[in-house]
Motif scaffolding. Structure first.
Motif, PDB file in Angstrom:
ATOM      1  N   TYR A  16     -32.059  29.853  34.956  1.00 43.39           N
ATOM      2  CA  TYR A  16     -32.464  28.807  34.027  1.00 43.39           C
ATOM      3  C   TYR A  16     -32.699  29.383  32.629  1.00 43.39           C
ATOM      4  N   GLU A  20     -30.529  28.646  29.103  1.00 43.62           N
ATOM      5  CA  GLU A  20     -31.104  28.300  27.808  1.00 43.62           C
ATOM      6  C   GLU A  20     -30.614  29.263  26.726  1.00 43.62           C
ATOM      7  N   VAL A  34     -39.355  28.639  31.633  1.00 48.31           N
ATOM      8  CA  VAL A  34     -38.826  27.286  31.762  1.00 48.31           C
ATOM      9  C   VAL A  34     -39.835  26.470  32.564  1.00 48.31           C
ATOM     10  N   LYS A  74     -38.778  23.060  28.321  1.00 44.61           N
ATOM     11  CA  LYS A  74     -38.672  22.189  29.494  1.00 44.61           C
ATOM     12  C   LYS A  74     -37.263  22.263  30.074  1.00 44.61           C
ATOM     13  N   ARG A  75     -37.176  22.244  31.371  1.00 38.88           N
ATOM     14  CA  ARG A  75     -35.886  22.435  32.055  1.00 38.88           C
ATOM     15  C   ARG A  75     -34.933  21.282  31.788  1.00 38.88           C
ATOM     16  N   TYR A  80     -27.819  22.899  33.278  1.00 43.59           N
ATOM     17  CA  TYR A  80     -27.696  23.970  34.266  1.00 43.59           C
ATOM     18  C   TYR A  80     -26.557  23.687  35.239  1.00 43.59           C
TER      19      TYR A  80
END
Length: 407
Positions: A16, A20, A34, A74-75, A80
């Motif tokens: 993750y 980013e 994350v 924030k994810r 992804y």
């Protein structure tokens, strides 16, 4: 079982965070965390942040205390998934059989390039993914998938290692605790302890019949795998679901019945999406509610006729939630389960059967949402969750990434 060649395992390094960094290059080399849906906890961290003691699942306020200068984002599971499928495409170019195990993990049939060896091939896979997707990964190649995963775990980060010699395998197994074997943790580890089985090598050298008696047939399969006999195959296509589930953390705990009901309706709308995508009907349903004090409640129901209809399932879940609800207790998470799944097959209509009101409304709702956004139209019962729907990060979840063999 048909004998097969070596098996490889690809595992992205801090995926993750790496994702980013693909779109925000300035994050490279910085401590990055994350955050989950509501920003309440760290679901992934960079190696730089890990060095400060920040762990996965740690509440944000604890992470800020340990790493106050870290960058917390924030994810975004939509992004992804894009990178995950690019990795999958790359792997399918390099291997004749690839298993999409999870969003950042792949098992594959290893095919050494002409004139090369499996170590060269491991390096090729690692470097090709970095070149194409800009995500660093670690690659392990071995005689079985269980050994391949152990190798890749030991080679992190950005490693590439092929071990096909038994002496090298035993050296690796001796250095790894038995809990490093995927599928052995907690209760299983405690069952092995009285027999003096603490390392992976202890498990491999134990009597096979003992392992079957202690860990059942699935544990025996791991014993065979650790001894170099491939008994767990690569699944190039996902096996049919046994259970479908939707749910997760609320972010902010609640004791309000209307908010709890709103979460059930939200999760059910997502669950119905999956039932219809996979063309299956639910024969049983269950709801699980976790409370902030550590307690949990559960309710279950069996349907008279398997279905994927929202209105029928909602009527079934209503008494289930009532059984799972603890008045005045602060609920923190919820999961809905559809079980006893049946294929959705055409059936002959009766004389008075036709397109019901719910079916017609569902069709209109799906058409509009396909065009204007996943939750452009939703049940009015979800109005107490306005802030959740306003936050775009909540519009997609890791479970919405379809095709993986792992959950």
């Amino acid at each position: 079982m048909t004998r097969q060649g070596p098996i490889g395992h690809v595992d992205a390094d801090a995926f993750y965070v790496a994702a980013e960094r693909v779109r925000y290059a300035h994050l490279a080399g910085m401590p990055v965390g994350v955050l989950g849906n509501q920003g309440a906890c760290v679901i992934a961290k960079s190696y730089e942040m890990k060095s400060f003691g920040v762990g996965t699942g740690m509440p944000i306020w604890e992470a800020l205390r340990l790493c106050p200068d870290g960058l917390y984002v924030k994810r975004d599971f939509r992004w992804y998934e894009i990178l995950s499928r690019l990795m999958l495409e790359t792997m399918r170019e390099l291997s004749p059989r690839v298993e999409y195990y999870s969003i950042d993990e792949f098992f594959f049939e290893a095919a050494a390039p002409p004139g090369g060896d499996y170590q060269d091939y491991a390096v090729l896979v690692r470097d090709r993914i970095l070149e194409r997707v800009r995500v660093p990964v670690t690659v392990g190649i071995a005689r079985t998938r269980t050994l391949a995963k152990l190798i890749s775990d030991s080679a992190k980060p950005f490693g590439a290692r092929a071990i096909l010699d038994r002496a090298e395998e035993e050296s690796l197994l001796a250095a790894r605790p038995v809990t490093d074997v995927s599928g052995i943790a907690g209760r299983r580890e405690r069952r092995l302890r009285p027999w003096g089985i603490r390392s992976c090598l202890d498990l491999a050298r134990a009597d096979r019949r003992l392992i079957r008696g202690v860990l059942t047939a699935s544990g025996e399969a791991l014993w065979w795998e650790l001894n170099g006999d491939p008994v767990i195959p690569i699944h190039a296509q996902r096996m049919p679901h046994q259970v479908l589930s939707r749910g997760g953390s609320f972010g902010e705990a609640t004791d309000r019945p209307d908010v709890l009901w709103a979460w059930l309706v939200r999760n059910l709308e997502r669950l119905v999406e999956e039932l219809r995508f996979h063309r299956v009907l639910a024969g049983r349903v269950a709801v699980w509610v976790g409370y902030r004090d550590g307690h949990a409640g559960e309710g279950r129901a069996t349907l008279e006729v398997p279905t994927d209809r929202f209105d029928v399932l909602l009527d079934a879940f209503r008494p289930c939630l009532r059984r799972a609800w603890v008045p005045k207790a602060m609920a923190a998470r919820m999961h809905l389960f559809a079980e006893d799944l049946r294929p959705h097959r055409p059936r002959q209509l009766g004389l008075f059967d036709g397109l019901g009101a719910d079916d017609a409304a569902t069709a209109v709702k799906q058409t509009i949402n396909d065009r204007h956004g996943r939750f452009a139209i939703r049940s009015a019962a979800t109005l107490p969750l306005g802030a959740v729907y306003d936050d775009r990060a909540n519009g997609y979840d890791i479970c919405d990434v379809r095709g993986k063999t792992c959950f």
